[in-house]
Each structure stands twice: as C-alpha cells, then as structure tokens.
Design an enzyme around this catalytic site. Structure first.
Site, PDB file in Angstrom:
ATOM      1  N   ASP A 141       0.836  -1.207   0.000  1.00 15.96           N
ATOM      2  CA  ASP A 141       0.000   0.000   0.000  1.00 15.96           C
ATOM      3  C   ASP A 141       0.874   1.261   0.000  1.00 15.96           C
ATOM      4  O   ASP A 141       2.061   1.230   0.326  1.00 15.96           O
ATOM      5  CB  ASP A 141      -0.914  -0.006   1.218  1.00 15.96           C
ATOM      6  N   GLU A 160       3.152   6.528  -2.814  1.00  9.66           N
ATOM      7  CA  GLU A 160       3.024   7.746  -3.616  1.00  9.66           C
ATOM      8  C   GLU A 160       3.726   8.942  -2.977  1.00  9.66           C
ATOM      9  O   GLU A 160       3.846   9.991  -3.605  1.00  9.66           O
ATOM     10  CB  GLU A 160       1.542   8.105  -3.802  1.00  9.66           C
ATOM     11  N   ASP A 199      -8.795   3.787  -3.555  1.00 15.98           N
ATOM     12  CA  ASP A 199      -9.932   4.030  -2.657  1.00 15.98           C
ATOM     13  C   ASP A 199     -11.103   4.655  -3.400  1.00 15.98           C
ATOM     14  O   ASP A 199     -11.348   5.862  -3.330  1.00 15.98           O
ATOM     15  CB  ASP A 199      -9.500   4.939  -1.510  1.00 15.98           C
TER      16      ASP A 199
END
Length: 753
Positions: free
Chosen positions: A478, A481, A542
């Site tokens: 996860d 970024e 998401d």
C-alpha cells in the site's frame, strides 16, 4: 515558497492554482499530493528558450547527429485590449560572449530497436547525465536492438530517411523536423517547427528546450502534430475519458484519494494513437502531456528532464502493447489461487475474526481463496511493525496453517513509512535507511524507506520474509506515492527522478522476496510507474461508493490496461463508506469479471452481514467466475506472454471497427467475453457490439444480436450485467468449488455459443 516566485517572474498562473513548478535544482511543489504542471516552466519570462532549428550533421552508420538550436525569449505583446506574449530571437547577454554559445549545437541519436521500434534521444547539454544502472523502468532482459531491420539513407537535399517493413522516420534538415509514416507512406505525426505557425494567429511553441534564468537548469518539450480526429490512449490508471485528445495529463505519482480526479496512483509515461503509433517517454521525471488542450494541433510533452529519450512504436494496439512491454517487461503468471475471491474489509483486528470469516465462507458455500487482514493486525492500528498483535492473535502461525489447510491464503497490509511513534523509527534513523531531506541530513516527519539503498532493501525484505515464512500468502504493497521530491536518495539522485520510480522499487522489493520465499510472483499494490507491470498485481485504490466511483474505476482499469498492465483489480462496491446495496449488486458481477476480485472497504463487505438473499446473489457472482476459471487462466497466460490486458478496451480486439474506439463503459474480459456493467440503477442499458463477429450471443440468455447498438434488459433471474460472446466461440468451463484448490479438472467442459 519557491512556487510563488513564478508570479513575480511574470509566469502565467495555472488555471487550477494548485500545482507548482518542479525544478532540477530541487524546487518543491506546493503540496506533495498535488501534481506539478510542468508546462508552467515553459511560460516563464525569466527563462531562455531554444527551438530546434537545423540538422548540423548526421552519420547514418552510427545514428548520431547534431542539432542546431536557436535562442529565443518570451516578449509581452499588446494589441488594443488584448495582452499576450510571443517568442522572439534573442542575442544573449552572457558574459563573456566568447565563452557561451548563443545558438548551441547539441547531440541527438536515432537507434533502431526492432522493425517496429525506434529510439530517439535529444540532448540539451554537451554533458550527459549518468546512465541509471539497473533501470527499474526497463526489463532485466529487454529486447536487444536490431539495427539490421532498418535502413538509413541520406538524400541529395540532406534529408535522412530510416525505413523498415513497418514504417518510416524522416529527418528533414532545415527546418529540422521528424516525420513518422506507416508502411504505406501515410503520415502519422511530425514534430512541429516555428514555421507551422505561419497559417495561424496562435503562435504555438515548437519542439524546444528551456534554460532557466534562475539556475541554468534545463528541461525539454518535444512537440508533435495532432491530426484532426486523432485519438490518444494510455498514460496510466486515469479515470477521465479514455481518449486523452483535448486533455492535459500530469504524470506524477500521487495519492488522489480515489479514481475520481485527473491525478493518478499509477501514471505511466506511455501512450498510443489510433493512427497506428505509440510513444514511451523513457523518463522518471514529472511530465505534463498536453494533447491538443492548449492548441488543438499539438501534442506537447513537457518534461522536467534535461533530455528527451523516446521510444516510438508502430502497429495496431496489440502490436504496440507487445512492443512496449518487450522493453519494459511483462509479468509472470500469478498463482492460480490469486484469481479467486479475496475477502476483506477495513479491518479485521483479531485471529477470531479471521477464523469466523473462513467459517462463514464455508457455511454459506461462497467460493473464496484469500482472507485479507488490513491495517489492524498490529498491536496498534496502522502502526506497522511486522508482528501480529500478541493480545489479539493467540497463535498467528497456527492460524495461518489452519486457514491454509482449509484452502485460504492470507494477505497482510503494510506500508513503507514509519512515524516517530513506530518502534523501528530509531533503528532506521541510526542505520541511515531513510530518504534524506533536501539538506541531505534528517528524515522528514516520517521515515520513508529508501529503496535505492541495498541495505534498506535487505532490512525490509527480512521483515517481509519473516511473515511469509510464517505462512502469509501475499503482501499488500500500500501507499508508495509519498516519496519526497525535494530529497536526496542513497544512489545520489534527487527526488525529481526518484519520486516516480519509488513505486517500481517498492513493488519489486516485495515481489522479489515473495518469489524467493514462495516461488510465486504476487503482490497487491496501489502505486505504480512504467515497469511496475512486471510485479502483479495492482488495484484501483480508494474508490467512492457512488455510481461515478464505479465509472471512474472502470475507466481507470481500462486505461491502465492500455498502458501495458495485464492484471488489475479494484475494491468491489467502493471503499469509502458502506456500499449501498443497489450499487454493490451492480458492482459485483463487474468485479468478478476482472482478472482479480476483492471485496474491501467500510463494513459490511461480507454478504452474510447484509442479508440471506444478498448472500445467495453474491454466491452466484462468485460461482460464475470460478466456473470460468479454465478460460480465465488460459487467457491470462496468453495476455501475460504478450503484454496485453486481461480487461481490454474493445478496440484492442477490434481495431478496424471505428465504433469500438468510442466505447468507454464496456470491455473485453480476455479475448472472447464482452462485458457491459450496469452503471446506474435500472433494468438494462444500451450496448455496442463491435463488427467482426457475424452475431453476438448473450452469455446469460443465449439470445443472438447483430453487431451495432442494442438496448438490452434483464429479467430477475439474470445478473444485472451484459455479457456477450461472438457466435461460434467455445469457452471452457468447470464445476465451481469453494476454493481454486478444490476445482475438479475432470469436470472441465466446452460450452459453444
């Protein structure tokens, strides 16, 4: 902030007001989660502009030449009540003028790679930046250059022509330009020169580079023609319309909080045109790609890079994708179990919850292969320490073993950032395993693992390996970024070049250790850049629990597939809040007709917590996928071997049908199943069926349809989705089972439509 200096320098304000410049001198953005618009640097009055002018020399034997550039400046212009600016030739005030070239002559190169691939490099300095060793963007075993497939000749007027069976690249000497043609001689695109502005009042900047007045750093902006009606595809996991013509796309890895904005978790510096060519911008610096947004006749590729390194591809969509992935890599086939259902929510906190999920799956006869523990398996929620909470997991290793015996693999969440409260924070600082700030000293607020440091990779993989040895099946990779831009990395490079590469290095670190421990190439990642497709798989982030969240997710998946990614998934039903039941129902069959399928998000995601009727419906959707598993695995193998997406836009299979290029809410799952999700509440939808097959057969009803537009409705017995198969097609099926390990190959049978 430095970005505010743009205003004082007289640069044009960006329309959004949110982005800021990114400079090679370490200039920072306004916010890390906002993408920079690199084009802003090319509207700065303090910069010098250099236009590609003429071919000074070129050796057809080596493919090396030199370009002469003409120095320009931006000048304000008033016409009654209209204020604008124009480029004008500039005699520089550099001192001493004997030491600096007003109109420099600089290197460029043309390198044949294959009969359908050419590499073109253009340099803005006499000094070249060091080549990156073990370039993460490129395959470890890239396609070797085949110079023999192209022939270069120089004509009497000085024109140089490269020609192969696939096409032609012409280098015109004055004004210098490149013209790309297909094998039939049809022009595909050309670089723009200043003279192209003679017939328009819009004086668009041609192929150019800038030298900043602030620090003499350089950036380049190749500019190509955009033809009337031309359509552009690719550029990553973008939820905006698939055709990027008319759009300005910022390529900078960010966390856009979901697939509903123009920003991306997975920007990819690759695109293809419906005219039969594609381009890979071989750079990790930020890029702003303007496809006719600021001027309808130009494709402007603003790069925060000192050089242009572009691979040009020729062919139809499948050929271009295969050519691109022959350079940047293709995935190994993920394990069979990964194609089954992944069951998750945010989050399961205890061993008992995991065991209860497994029991409920068996009780309700729901096919599934993976149970995922998200942020709550640590002692403190979100506090990643690579250890199951001892108070909530009595015997984690036994739990993993027991679930494996029942056919369930376990996936675990983690991330590469360590807050000051994390127990590993002091150790990581002491050992210097973090990304250093712009001063080269301290970490930022959080320690960000520096994957350019071999010691960091070793430390990190040791932690992941410990979990895999306990019996964990896959790691959720996860975030990724947030690699700092104004930072110094262990390999000596700045964040300008390492920010976008961070996801590739992160993906690789987990994939490599998983392969080493389990022999399987499987991760579950959110962020990506060119090359990440080698490390499957990635999911869409998401998503909103709305119809537009569904729309953005579908477009994003299709766009990523048009960017070289074979495998992709998403959070079925959306992530942010509990999915409305109607939306969840419509999303489920779509989710089970992508390569990988996961329910995840705010609870309840588990169907048995919604209703018995919904549980029965969920089971039908899951069983549909499991019954198609022979087809899915066969198609996945072919797709991975060729660099094609499992979920592909219609034109990938039907490039000769003009209508197929226009469809953005349907797709082909593999090569044979056409899928049209129900995007809004209702009892049907309009569906376009491409030309090619004589007739299309409804997978659910066996009703036949001719190619073209149809309005198709559903009965209560059908799933709310349109699934079509070309008439005469045979698809392998199998009797569904509760896990992929229990599928009985003796039940495989052909179904002909």
């Amino acid at each position: 902030m430095k970005a505010l200096n743009l205003f004082a320098a007289g640069a044009l304000l960006l329309a959004s007001g949110a982005s800021a410049e990114v400079h090679t001198n370490g200039g920072r953005q306004y916010l890390l989660s906002q993408t920079p618009d690199v084009s802003a640097d090319f509207s700065d009055f303090s910069n010098h502009y250099f236009f590609a002018d003429s071919l000074a020399e070129f050796d057809t034997a080596t493919g090396r030449g030199r370009l002469k550039w003409k120095r320009q400046q931006l000048m304000p212009r008033q016409a009654f009540n209209a204020n604008t600016y124009l480029h004008q030739p500039l005699k520089s005030l550099d001192f001493p003028d004997t030491a600096y070239e007003n109109d420099p002559v600089l290197d460029f190169e043309v390198t044949p790679v294959a009969d359908d691939i050419l590499r073109v490099r253009v340099f803005t300095s006499g000094v070249r930046k060091p080549e990156l060793k073990d370039d993460p963007m490129m395959s470890p075993t890239p396609r070797e250059a085949d110079a023999g497939s192209w022939r270069a000749e120089r004509r009497e007027d000085g024109t140089v022509v490269y020609k192969s069976a696939k096409g032609e690249l012409t280098l015109e000497p004055h004004p210098w330009r490149m013209v790309l043609r297909d094998s039939k001689g049809r022009e595909l695109t050309r670089t723009r020169v200043w003279a192209d502005n003679d017939s328009t009042q819009v004086k668009a900047m041609p192929f150019a580079f800038i030298k900043r007045g602030a620090d003499n750093s350089r950036s380049i902006a190749p500019v190509f023609s955009l033809r009337p009606g031309e359509r552009i595809y690719g550029l990553g996991e973008s939820p905006t319309t698939l055709d990027k013509a008319g759009q300005k796309v910022n390529l900078f890895v960010t966390d856009p909080q979901g697939p509903e904005t123009a920003d991306m978790y997975k920007p990819i510096p690759f695109f293809m045109s419906d005219r039969g060519y594609g381009m890979f911008m071989h750079t990790s610096a930020p890029v702003t790609a303007d496809f006719g947004n600021s001027y309808i006749g130009s494709t402007r590729l603003y790069m925060a890079d000192e050089e242009m390194d572009i691979y040009i591809f020729l062919g139809d969509p499948k050929e271009i994708l295969s050519a691109y992935t022959s350079l940047t890599g293709r995935p190994e086939l993920p394990p069979e179990w990964s194609f089954g259902t992944w069951v998750s929510r945010i989050t399961y906190f205890t061993e008992q919850e995991g065991r209860d999920v497994a029991a409920a799956l068996k009780k309700h006869r729901i096919p599934a292969d993976v149970i995922h523990f998200d942020t709550g398996w640590f002692d403190v929620d979100w506090q990643c320490d690579y250890a199951f909470s001892p108070s909530r997991f009595k015997d984690a290793e036994k739990m993993l073993g027991d679930l494996k015996k029942e056919g369930y693999h376990v996936s675990l969440w983690q991330l590469p950032y360590f807050t000051p409260k994390n127990k590993f924070f002091p150790e990581l600082v002491e050992k210097g395993l973090y990304v250093h700030n712009g001063a080269g000293t301290l970490p930022y607020e959080d320690v960000v693992l520096d994957f350019t440091n071999p010691a960091t990779v070793e430390w990190y993989q040791d932690k992941i390996a410990g979990l895999l040895r306990q019996g964990v099946g896959a790691i959720k990779v996860d975030f990724g970024e947030g690699a700092p831009v104004d930072a110094i990395y262990s390999n000596g490079r700045s964040g300008l070049y390492e920010h976008n590469l961070y996801p590739v290095r992160y993906n690789k670190a987990v994939a490599d250790v998983t392969r080493r421990e389990h022999g399987e190439n499987i991760i579950w990642a959110r962020s990506a850049w060119a090359g990440s497709q080698r490390y499957p798989l990635h999911w869409g982030g998401d998503a909103a629990t709305t119809d537009t969240g569904l729309e953005g997710t579908l477009r994003a998946g299709l766009s990523l597939g048009l960017s070289g990614f074979t495998f992709w998934s998403h959070d079925i039903g959306g992530f942010v809040t509990a999915s409305p039941e109607g939306l969840y129902r419509r999303w489920l069959p779509f989710g089970f007709l992508t390569s990988h399928s996961r329910i995840h998000g705010a609870p309840p995601t588990e169907p048995w917590l919604i209703s018995e009727e919904f549980t029965d419906y969920f089971r039908r959707c899951a069983e549909m996928k499991y019954s198609l598993m022979p087809y899915i695995l066969e198609e996945a193998k072919t797709a991975a071997e060729n660099g094609w997406p499992m979920m592909r836009a219609l034109f990938v299979e039907y490039p000769d049908d003009p209508g197929a290029w226009l469809i953005e809410d349907e797709y082909l799952f593999g090569s044979k199943l056409l899928v049209a999700p129900q995007m809004e509440e209702g009892n049907g939808r309009k569906v376009y069926l491409p030309t090619g097959p004589t007739r299309w057969i409804d997978y659910q009803t066996r009703e036949a349809y001719a190619p073209g537009w149809h309005t198709i409705t559903y009965t209560e017995e059908q799933l709310p989705i349109v699934i079509m198969v070309p008439e005469g097609t045979t698809i392998k099926h199998i009797a569904p089972a509760l896990t992929t390990a229990e599928l009985d190959e003796t039940t495989i049978h052909d179904v002909t439509f």
